[in-house]
Design an enzyme around this catalytic site. Structure first.
Site, mmCIF file in Angstrom:
data_model
loop_
_atom_site.group_PDB
_atom_site.id
_atom_site.type_symbol
_atom_site.label_atom_id
_atom_site.label_comp_id
_atom_site.label_asym_id
_atom_site.label_seq_id
_atom_site.Cartn_x
_atom_site.Cartn_y
_atom_site.Cartn_z
ATOM 1 N N PHE A 1 -13.849 2.910 5.039
ATOM 2 C CA PHE A 1 -12.873 2.131 4.278
ATOM 3 C C PHE A 1 -12.559 2.879 2.993
ATOM 4 O O PHE A 1 -13.442 3.112 2.177
ATOM 5 C CB PHE A 1 -13.403 0.731 3.979
ATOM 6 C CG PHE A 1 -12.315 -0.179 3.505
ATOM 7 C CD1 PHE A 1 -11.534 -0.867 4.409
ATOM 8 C CD2 PHE A 1 -12.053 -0.318 2.143
ATOM 9 C CE1 PHE A 1 -10.500 -1.685 3.978
ATOM 10 C CE2 PHE A 1 -11.024 -1.132 1.704
ATOM 11 C CZ PHE A 1 -10.242 -1.819 2.620
ATOM 12 N N VAL A 2 -11.308 3.262 2.838
ATOM 13 C CA VAL A 2 -10.919 4.098 1.694
ATOM 14 C C VAL A 2 -10.020 3.327 0.726
ATOM 15 O O VAL A 2 -9.334 2.381 1.122
ATOM 16 C CB VAL A 2 -10.205 5.386 2.159
ATOM 17 C CG1 VAL A 2 -11.181 6.366 2.773
ATOM 18 C CG2 VAL A 2 -9.069 5.079 3.149
ATOM 19 N N GLU B 1 3.909 4.451 5.799
ATOM 20 C CA GLU B 1 2.755 3.560 5.656
ATOM 21 C C GLU B 1 1.587 4.329 5.029
ATOM 22 O O GLU B 1 1.469 5.550 5.191
ATOM 23 C CB GLU B 1 2.387 3.005 7.051
ATOM 24 C CG GLU B 1 1.155 2.144 7.134
ATOM 25 C CD GLU B 1 1.186 0.865 6.312
ATOM 26 O OE1 GLU B 1 1.472 0.948 5.109
ATOM 27 O OE2 GLU B 1 0.865 -0.203 6.872
ATOM 28 N N ASP B 2 0.736 3.598 4.312
ATOM 29 C CA ASP B 2 -0.417 4.238 3.665
ATOM 30 C C ASP B 2 -1.449 4.700 4.687
ATOM 31 O O ASP B 2 -1.886 5.849 4.669
ATOM 32 C CB ASP B 2 -1.058 3.285 2.633
ATOM 33 C CG ASP B 2 -1.348 1.893 3.180
ATOM 34 O OD1 ASP B 2 -1.201 1.659 4.399
ATOM 35 O OD2 ASP B 2 -1.735 1.023 2.374
ATOM 36 N N LYS C 1 -6.815 6.691 10.893
ATOM 37 C CA LYS C 1 -8.194 6.535 11.370
ATOM 38 C C LYS C 1 -8.146 6.264 12.873
ATOM 39 O O LYS C 1 -8.245 5.121 13.312
ATOM 40 C CB LYS C 1 -8.871 5.346 10.663
ATOM 41 C CG LYS C 1 -9.084 5.559 9.181
ATOM 42 C CD LYS C 1 -10.067 4.557 8.588
ATOM 43 C CE LYS C 1 -9.444 3.229 8.333
ATOM 44 N NZ LYS C 1 -10.272 2.348 7.465
ATOM 45 N N ASP D 1 -4.598 2.113 11.100
ATOM 46 C CA ASP D 1 -5.964 1.705 11.413
ATOM 47 C C ASP D 1 -5.993 1.232 12.873
ATOM 48 O O ASP D 1 -5.987 2.062 13.779
ATOM 49 C CB ASP D 1 -6.340 0.605 10.401
ATOM 50 C CG ASP D 1 -7.791 0.239 10.398
ATOM 51 O OD1 ASP D 1 -8.636 1.111 10.613
ATOM 52 O OD2 ASP D 1 -8.106 -0.950 10.154
ATOM 53 N N GLY E 1 0.771 -1.234 0.000
ATOM 54 C CA GLY E 1 0.000 0.000 0.000
ATOM 55 C C GLY E 1 0.806 1.289 0.000
ATOM 56 O O GLY E 1 0.403 2.278 -0.595
ATOM 57 N N ARG F 1 -5.813 0.362 -6.329
ATOM 58 C CA ARG F 1 -4.578 0.962 -5.806
ATOM 59 C C ARG F 1 -4.097 2.123 -6.671
ATOM 60 O O ARG F 1 -3.514 3.075 -6.159
ATOM 61 C CB ARG F 1 -3.449 -0.085 -5.734
ATOM 62 C CG ARG F 1 -3.601 -1.103 -4.616
ATOM 63 C CD ARG F 1 -2.271 -1.829 -4.427
ATOM 64 N NE ARG F 1 -2.404 -3.099 -3.738
ATOM 65 C CZ ARG F 1 -2.427 -3.251 -2.423
ATOM 66 N NH1 ARG F 1 -2.347 -2.203 -1.644
ATOM 67 N NH2 ARG F 1 -2.526 -4.460 -1.873
ATOM 68 N N ASP G 1 -6.030 -0.491 -1.245
ATOM 69 C CA ASP G 1 -6.801 -1.428 -2.073
ATOM 70 C C ASP G 1 -8.044 -1.952 -1.375
ATOM 71 O O ASP G 1 -8.182 -1.883 -0.151
ATOM 72 C CB ASP G 1 -5.933 -2.634 -2.439
ATOM 73 C CG ASP G 1 -5.763 -3.598 -1.262
ATOM 74 O OD1 ASP G 1 -5.334 -3.122 -0.181
ATOM 75 O OD2 ASP G 1 -6.075 -4.784 -1.402
#
Ligand code: IMP
Ligand code: MG
Length: 208
Positions: free
Chosen positions: A176-177, A123-124, A155, A127, A59, A189, A183
């Site tokens: 959820f994005v 990191e993307d 988040k 969570d 990601g 992606r 992805d």
């Protein structure tokens, strides 16, 4: 368009991609502004120092590329000169058991020796926090000089373990994005913005 078929266009702020309707949450322009600001902050903290960026695959690949380019470009508006960094990657996957305990598995390790080096994990999205916490613990054992975290998105509502990144692109609500590396089942992606899947596209060609 062939006779006997109708198409309906998506509304403003919504984009079709791969047969789905996507609601844009963060535009390409905003992502660029965010990445530039993060590069400014990283430069402020690491100027003149050695820095290794470690992207967490898959990601973070796109975000890491953008961030590394921003650091390498510099920012004339604030007089930030180009900053050299090294790049490496690791790949992990995590899955949730019924007890909601997260297990993280490493698939690809970095190839760089990090002892006594400044390391920035990229990191993307942050969570629950399990993935980055696990990675940090693994890398700490290799005795880097410093180990910090930069996330494109956060988040915080979803957090299960305490983790506060040193650099945060944008705090988002509990949705959820997808896009910009993120992805859903390996899809979406390469969308250049961040969005939310609304559902199947309404503008598919429909036989009448
Ligand atoms: P966590 O912080 O350990 O829960 O996991 C973070 C990882 O979960 C990220 O690296 C993503 O791969 C994935 N993830 C979490 N939220 C999202 C999302 O909204 N879209 C896509 N992937 C997500
Ligand atoms: Mg990820």
């Amino acid at each position: 368009m062939a006779a006997g078929h109708v198409e309906t266009a998506p509304s403003m702020g919504q984009v079709e991609f791969n047969g789905y309707l996507i609601e844009q949450m963060i535009s390409e322009h905003e992502l660029h502004v965010i990445t530039q600001r993060l590069a400014d902050e990283i430069y402020r903290d690491f100027k003149g120092k050695d820095l290794l960026l470690i992207g967490i695959l898959k990601g973070a690949n796109l975000f890491l590329g953008d961030l590394a380019r921003e650091l390498g470009r510099g920012n004339a508006e604030i007089g930030r000169p180009p900053m050299p960094v090294e790049l490496d990657f690791l790949q992990v996957s995590s899955y949730e058991q019924e007890t909601s305990t997260h297990n993280v598995r490493k698939h690809i390790d970095i190839s760089t020796e990090i002892k006594d080096r400044n390391v920035l994990l990229v990191e993307d999205i942050l969570d629950t926090g399990h993935t980055l916490t696990w990675i940090k613990e693994q890398l700490k054992d290799r005795e880097p000089k410093s180990l910090s975290v930069c996330v494109m998105l956060d988040k915080p509502e979803r957090r299960e373990v305490f983790l506060k990144p040193e650099y945060t692109g944008k705090i988002i609500p509990n949705k959820f994005v997808i896009g910009s590396g993120l992805d859903f089942n390996q899809q979406f992606r390469n969308l250049p913005y961040v969005g939310v899947v609304i559902g199947p596209s309404q503008s598919r060609t429909v036989a009448v």
